[in-house]
Write a protein that holds these residues in place. Structure first.
Motif, PDB file in Angstrom:
ATOM      1  N   SER A 376     -50.476  -4.337 -16.778  1.00  0.00           N
ATOM      2  CA  SER A 376     -50.417  -5.743 -16.384  1.00  0.00           C
ATOM      3  C   SER A 376     -49.205  -6.026 -15.502  1.00  0.00           C
ATOM      4  CB  SER A 376     -50.396  -6.630 -17.634  1.00  0.00           C
ATOM      5  OG  SER A 376     -51.609  -6.512 -18.357  1.00  0.00           O
ATOM      6  N   CYS A 377     -48.067  -5.391 -15.813  1.00  0.00           N
ATOM      7  CA  CYS A 377     -46.877  -5.569 -14.971  1.00  0.00           C
ATOM      8  C   CYS A 377     -47.111  -5.010 -13.572  1.00  0.00           C
ATOM      9  CB  CYS A 377     -45.670  -4.890 -15.619  1.00  0.00           C
ATOM     10  SG  CYS A 377     -45.029  -5.756 -17.072  1.00  0.00           S
ATOM     11  N   LEU A 378     -47.786  -3.881 -13.480  1.00  0.00           N
ATOM     12  CA  LEU A 378     -48.094  -3.307 -12.170  1.00  0.00           C
ATOM     13  C   LEU A 378     -48.991  -4.240 -11.369  1.00  0.00           C
ATOM     14  CD1 LEU A 378     -48.656   0.413 -13.216  1.00  0.00           C
ATOM     15  CD2 LEU A 378     -46.718  -0.502 -11.926  1.00  0.00           C
ATOM     16  N   LYS A 379     -49.940  -4.875 -12.033  1.00  0.00           N
ATOM     17  CA  LYS A 379     -50.803  -5.818 -11.329  1.00  0.00           C
ATOM     18  C   LYS A 379     -50.028  -7.061 -10.902  1.00  0.00           C
ATOM     19  CE  LYS A 379     -55.257  -4.307 -13.031  1.00  0.00           C
ATOM     20  NZ  LYS A 379     -56.597  -4.696 -13.517  1.00  0.00           N
ATOM     21  N   ALA A 380     -49.069  -7.481 -11.735  1.00  0.00           N
ATOM     22  CA  ALA A 380     -48.227  -8.616 -11.344  1.00  0.00           C
ATOM     23  C   ALA A 380     -47.405  -8.268 -10.106  1.00  0.00           C
ATOM     24  CB  ALA A 380     -47.311  -9.019 -12.504  1.00  0.00           C
ATOM     25  N   VAL A 389     -39.915  -5.746 -11.435  1.00  0.00           N
ATOM     26  CA  VAL A 389     -41.044  -5.573 -12.350  1.00  0.00           C
ATOM     27  C   VAL A 389     -41.655  -4.190 -12.157  1.00  0.00           C
ATOM     28  CG1 VAL A 389     -43.374  -6.384 -12.907  1.00  0.00           C
ATOM     29  CG2 VAL A 389     -41.538  -8.039 -12.547  1.00  0.00           C
ATOM     30  N   LEU A 390     -41.808  -3.775 -10.900  1.00  0.00           N
ATOM     31  CA  LEU A 390     -42.365  -2.454 -10.604  1.00  0.00           C
ATOM     32  C   LEU A 390     -41.466  -1.353 -11.141  1.00  0.00           C
ATOM     33  CD1 LEU A 390     -44.351  -0.547  -9.113  1.00  0.00           C
ATOM     34  CD2 LEU A 390     -42.882  -0.801  -7.091  1.00  0.00           C
ATOM     35  N   GLU A 391     -40.191  -1.427 -10.849  1.00  0.00           N
ATOM     36  CA  GLU A 391     -39.273  -0.363 -11.241  1.00  0.00           C
ATOM     37  C   GLU A 391     -39.206  -0.198 -12.748  1.00  0.00           C
ATOM     38  OE1 GLU A 391     -35.620  -1.459  -9.397  1.00  0.00           O
ATOM     39  OE2 GLU A 391     -36.285  -0.900  -7.363  1.00  0.00           O
ATOM     40  N   ARG A 392     -39.172  -1.316 -13.460  1.00  0.00           N
ATOM     41  CA  ARG A 392     -39.083  -1.241 -14.920  1.00  0.00           C
ATOM     42  C   ARG A 392     -40.378  -0.683 -15.518  1.00  0.00           C
ATOM     43  NH1 ARG A 392     -35.176  -2.934 -18.072  1.00  0.00           N
ATOM     44  NH2 ARG A 392     -35.537  -3.470 -20.263  1.00  0.00           N
ATOM     45  N   ALA A 393     -41.508  -1.112 -14.980  1.00  0.00           N
ATOM     46  CA  ALA A 393     -42.790  -0.619 -15.485  1.00  0.00           C
ATOM     47  C   ALA A 393     -42.907   0.889 -15.279  1.00  0.00           C
ATOM     48  CB  ALA A 393     -43.946  -1.347 -14.799  1.00  0.00           C
ATOM     49  N   LEU A 394     -42.525   1.366 -14.097  1.00  0.00           N
ATOM     50  CA  LEU A 394     -42.618   2.801 -13.817  1.00  0.00           C
ATOM     51  C   LEU A 394     -41.610   3.596 -14.646  1.00  0.00           C
ATOM     52  CD1 LEU A 394     -43.113   2.822  -9.940  1.00  0.00           C
ATOM     53  CD2 LEU A 394     -44.851   3.109 -11.724  1.00  0.00           C
ATOM     54  N   GLN A 395     -40.444   3.028 -14.871  1.00  0.00           N
ATOM     55  CA  GLN A 395     -39.451   3.712 -15.700  1.00  0.00           C
ATOM     56  C   GLN A 395     -39.983   3.905 -17.118  1.00  0.00           C
ATOM     57  OE1 GLN A 395     -35.627   1.759 -15.744  1.00  0.00           O
ATOM     58  NE2 GLN A 395     -34.676   3.301 -17.051  1.00  0.00           N
ATOM     59  N   LEU A 437     -53.323   5.529 -13.946  1.00  0.00           N
ATOM     60  CA  LEU A 437     -54.184   5.315 -12.787  1.00  0.00           C
ATOM     61  C   LEU A 437     -53.729   4.096 -11.992  1.00  0.00           C
ATOM     62  CD1 LEU A 437     -56.697   6.154 -11.189  1.00  0.00           C
ATOM     63  CD2 LEU A 437     -58.060   4.727 -12.745  1.00  0.00           C
ATOM     64  N   GLU A 438     -53.327   3.040 -12.687  1.00  0.00           N
ATOM     65  CA  GLU A 438     -52.843   1.834 -12.009  1.00  0.00           C
ATOM     66  C   GLU A 438     -51.554   2.124 -11.252  1.00  0.00           C
ATOM     67  OE1 GLU A 438     -53.830  -1.619 -10.642  1.00  0.00           O
ATOM     68  OE2 GLU A 438     -54.915  -0.954 -12.443  1.00  0.00           O
ATOM     69  N   ALA A 439     -50.712   3.003 -11.815  1.00  0.00           N
ATOM     70  CA  ALA A 439     -49.474   3.375 -11.116  1.00  0.00           C
ATOM     71  C   ALA A 439     -49.788   4.117  -9.819  1.00  0.00           C
ATOM     72  CB  ALA A 439     -48.602   4.242 -12.025  1.00  0.00           C
ATOM     73  N   TRP A 440     -50.807   4.971  -9.836  1.00  0.00           N
ATOM     74  CA  TRP A 440     -51.219   5.637  -8.598  1.00  0.00           C
ATOM     75  C   TRP A 440     -51.759   4.621  -7.597  1.00  0.00           C
ATOM     76  CZ3 TRP A 440     -56.245   5.919  -6.561  1.00  0.00           C
ATOM     77  CH2 TRP A 440     -56.350   6.679  -5.390  1.00  0.00           C
ATOM     78  N   LEU A 441     -52.603   3.689  -8.072  1.00  0.00           N
ATOM     79  CA  LEU A 441     -53.144   2.675  -7.174  1.00  0.00           C
ATOM     80  C   LEU A 441     -52.038   1.816  -6.574  1.00  0.00           C
ATOM     81  CD1 LEU A 441     -56.156   1.545  -9.390  1.00  0.00           C
ATOM     82  CD2 LEU A 441     -56.337   2.708  -7.190  1.00  0.00           C
ATOM     83  N   THR A 442     -50.969   1.615  -7.338  1.00  0.00           N
ATOM     84  CA  THR A 442     -49.885   0.726  -6.911  1.00  0.00           C
ATOM     85  C   THR A 442     -48.905   1.408  -5.971  1.00  0.00           C
ATOM     86  OG1 THR A 442     -50.069  -0.429  -9.029  1.00  0.00           O
ATOM     87  CG2 THR A 442     -48.070  -0.826  -7.755  1.00  0.00           C
ATOM     88  N   THR A 443     -48.675   2.698  -6.175  1.00  0.00           N
ATOM     89  CA  THR A 443     -47.631   3.391  -5.409  1.00  0.00           C
ATOM     90  C   THR A 443     -48.175   4.415  -4.425  1.00  0.00           C
ATOM     91  OG1 THR A 443     -47.400   5.184  -7.039  1.00  0.00           O
ATOM     92  CG2 THR A 443     -46.094   3.174  -7.402  1.00  0.00           C
TER      93      THR A 443
END
Length: 633
Positions: A376-380, A389-395, A437-443
């Motif tokens: 959800s954070c990645l989608k935000a 938000v991105l950095e914390r979610a990926l960490q 999968l969402e992390a791949w779609l996002t980055t």
């Protein structure tokens, strides 16, 4: 003797006794806090669920008192302070029973097999774990009577009960051996039927679906948003937004975050605990509402959830998100003694609250719920572009994968004293793989896709029932204790797996994922289980309907390629997939489509049958998408 069938197997419930005077609180009940009658130095000797405890019960021939509880459960706290603090109960249980306490969040596999309606679930088991008695909240007199009568029943009928247990497990093994795969029809008409049923269940007065109590139905809302996006049916839009507006009654006006559910049909009288997974699912729901409407009120709800989670449910070292926050304020020195109940506490302002204290936060980091929140954070981030938000979610995603993933076993559910435990639970695997999968779609970072596929291969190998269809909720182990030997397939988790596997197939074009998704969906549709409407509709839509793709072809570090990619991420198209293809390292062939390598970055919007003209300006992506959809219709 009671037989209950699931997945072609028989669940070992020998005898369920009932007590007409037993108090089992309904969702609207809030048991009063009373002064315990026991000396507070006395306590039941609770033990954890493990092989050693069952060995002790069998060697000493003692029945088991099983308490399935939750750290956030108000009625559980009250039962601790009253029934389980009563001196007669303490003495009787410690002398004559083996007492096991299980936290529902820590062991969802045990909860799935032993929970009786709600929490607390009070069960009396044979030494080998079969159920003799179940209820929920019990006052001391009723629990004492249940313990005494069940023990007498066991002593007087021991031989017969043991024979019944042996027969039941023989039937389980025979049913497993001869199970036949259900062949449910994957029919697009079911989508229409599901939508119609949901609409009939809509509460036009208060919003939501059905009568009291009112729970969040995020997956139903997601399904209806998908339907609205395709049909532009204004009645659907009104239904969705009215429900979301009414649900806002469950937002804490002081600290933010959503309470767990409402007792009343009009979304009043909340149960005040706050659960991480509900914050995650509501975050995604209101994010989609903002994308559909552009209304600032929904952006405010998104910000509200993110602020609450960041303030109360986030580990300061970004190791993960915490599980929940209690409804009640309790003594610091006690895990259950209530100072002030939630219905009084959450009516106070911030200064008044702080004078009393802050409800306890369960700092356990559960893999599946973290997967939901990270996704959800990645989608935000995709919508609002907040880099923090991105950095914390990926960490958090990277750390959890590093610390809890073991090749061949999958992800652990949690850590106890720094040691990962409970590997391979289906809900964890699907939710965390979805986040990868969402992390791949996002980055566009292929590492995340490789991890998602690795984890998916693990859970397919461990959990797929190749003979009977579907996915088990945990790896099958013959040496498991009690009803953990019973092979269980969660309908909801199987449907979520179908959604994820369908998406993974569309990304990779790997037929294995499509085949497992199909077999799982056929299993669910062909089983006799009652199906959750929203999830069923969404699983069918994701499996049957090819998603929109936005493909960006360009050097990964090129600024123009990056801007095209970022703009593609903001595109609202339910289920859409964004690819960033670098000609230096990626194949430019996706399915049946080959994309040209050009000297400057280009984007393409594609359906399953056609693609747009090459796009060089980010602002043209949404325009080309709308034109393409009109042509496709």
């Amino acid at each position: 003797m009671k037989f209950q069938f699931d997945s072609g197997c028989v669940l070992a419930v020998l005898i369920v006794l009932s007590c007409s005077s037993c108090y089992s609180p309904s969702p609207s009940s809030h048991p009063a806090v009373v002064t315990p009658s026991a000396d507070r130095t006395q306590a039941i000797r609770w033990m954890s669920w493990n092989k050693e405890v069952f060995r002790i019960a069998q060697e000493q021939d003692k029945l088991i008192l099983l308490d399935v509880t939750a750290v956030w459960c108000h009625a559980c706290h009250v039962m601790d302070e009253t029934t389980y603090a009563d001196s007669r109960i303490v003495d009787f249980v410690n002398a004559r029973f083996v007492a096991i306490r299980v936290d529902t969040d820590q062991r969802p596999d045990i909860d799935a097999r032993y929970r009786h309606g709600g929490w607390p679930t009070t069960s009396i088991l044979m030494p080998t774990g079969e159920i003799l008695f179940q209820a929920n909240f019990l006052v001391p007199e009723d629990l004492y009577e249940a313990l005494r009568e069940t023990e007498k029943l066991y002593r007087d009928n021991k031989s017969e009960l043991l024979n019944h247990a042996t027969d039941i497990w023989a039937n389980v093994q025979e049913a497993r051996k001869n199970r036949v795969r259900p062949a449910g029809m994957i029919d697009p008409e079911i989508i229409e039927q599901t939508a119609s049923t949901i609409q009939r269940n809509f509460d036009g007065t208060h919003g939501g679906f059905g009568d009291a109590p009112k729970f969040f139905e995020s997956e139903t809302i997601a399904f209806l948003f998908r339907r609205y996006h395709e049909s532009r049916d204004q009645a659907l839009r009104r239904m969705i937004l009215f429900t979301l507006d009414q649900q806002r009654n469950l937002i804490d006006p002081v600290w933010g975050g959503f309470y767990r559910y409402a007792v009343n049909a009009d979304w009043t009288n909340p149960h005040f605990e706050k659960m991480l997974h509900l914050q995650a699912m509501n975050l995604e729901t209101y994010l989609e509402a903002y994308q559909v409407t552009g209304e600032p009120v929904y952006r405010l709800v998104v910000d509200n959830i993110l602020h609450y989670v960041r303030t109360f449910l986030s580990d300061e070292h970004a190791r993960g998100f915490f599980a929940s926050q209690d409804a009640d304020v309790k003594e610091v020195s006690s895990s259950s003694r209530i100072i002030m109940a939630g219905e009084e506490y959450f009516g106070l302002n911030v200064a008044e609250r702080m004078k009393i204290g802050v409800p306890n936060v369960d700092r356990t980091i559960y893999t599946g719920w973290n997967g939901l929140m990270i996704q959800s954070c990645l989608k935000a981030y995709q919508v609002f572009g907040d880099q923090k938000v991105l950095e914390r979610a990926l960490q958090m995603l990277n750390g959890l994968y590093r610390d809890r993933y073991v090749r061949g076993r999958g992800m652990a559910h949690l850590e106890q004293d720094g040691t990962p435990e409970a590997f391979g639970l289906l809900g964890d695997q699907v939710a965390f793989a979805r986040a990868l999968l969402e992390a791949w779609l996002t980055t566009g970072n292929k590492t995340y896709l490789m991890r998602a596929e690795r984890l998916t291969q693990d859970f397919i190998n461990q959990l797929q029932d190749k003979q009977g269809g579907g996915l088990y909720d945990r790896p099958i182990r013959a040496a498991a204790e009690g009803l953990l030997k019973f092979p269980h397939k969660s309908v909801s988790e199987n449907l979520r797996a179908v959604i994820y596997l369908s998406d993974l197939y569309y990304v990779t074009n790997n037929q294995v994922y499509l085949k497992v998704a199909e077999q799982t969906l056929r299993y669910v549709l062909g089983s006799s289980n009652q199906l959750p409407l929203g999830l069923t509709g969404m699983a069918l839509v994701r499996f049957l309907e090819y998603p929109v793709r936005v493909v960006v072809v360009g050097i990964r570090d090129d600024e123009k390629a990056f801007r095209l990619f970022q703009e593609a991420l903001t595109l609202y198209a339910p289920g859409r997939i964004v690819h960033l293809l670098d000609p230096r390292e990626d194949s430019l062939v996706l399915g049946a489509i080959s994309f040209p390598a050009t000297p400057v970055p280009r984007a393409y919007v594609c359906t399953d049958t056609l693609c747009s003209e090459p796009i060089s300006e980010p602002s043209q992506i949404s325009i080309q998408y709308k034109e393409l959809i009109e042509v496709s219709r």
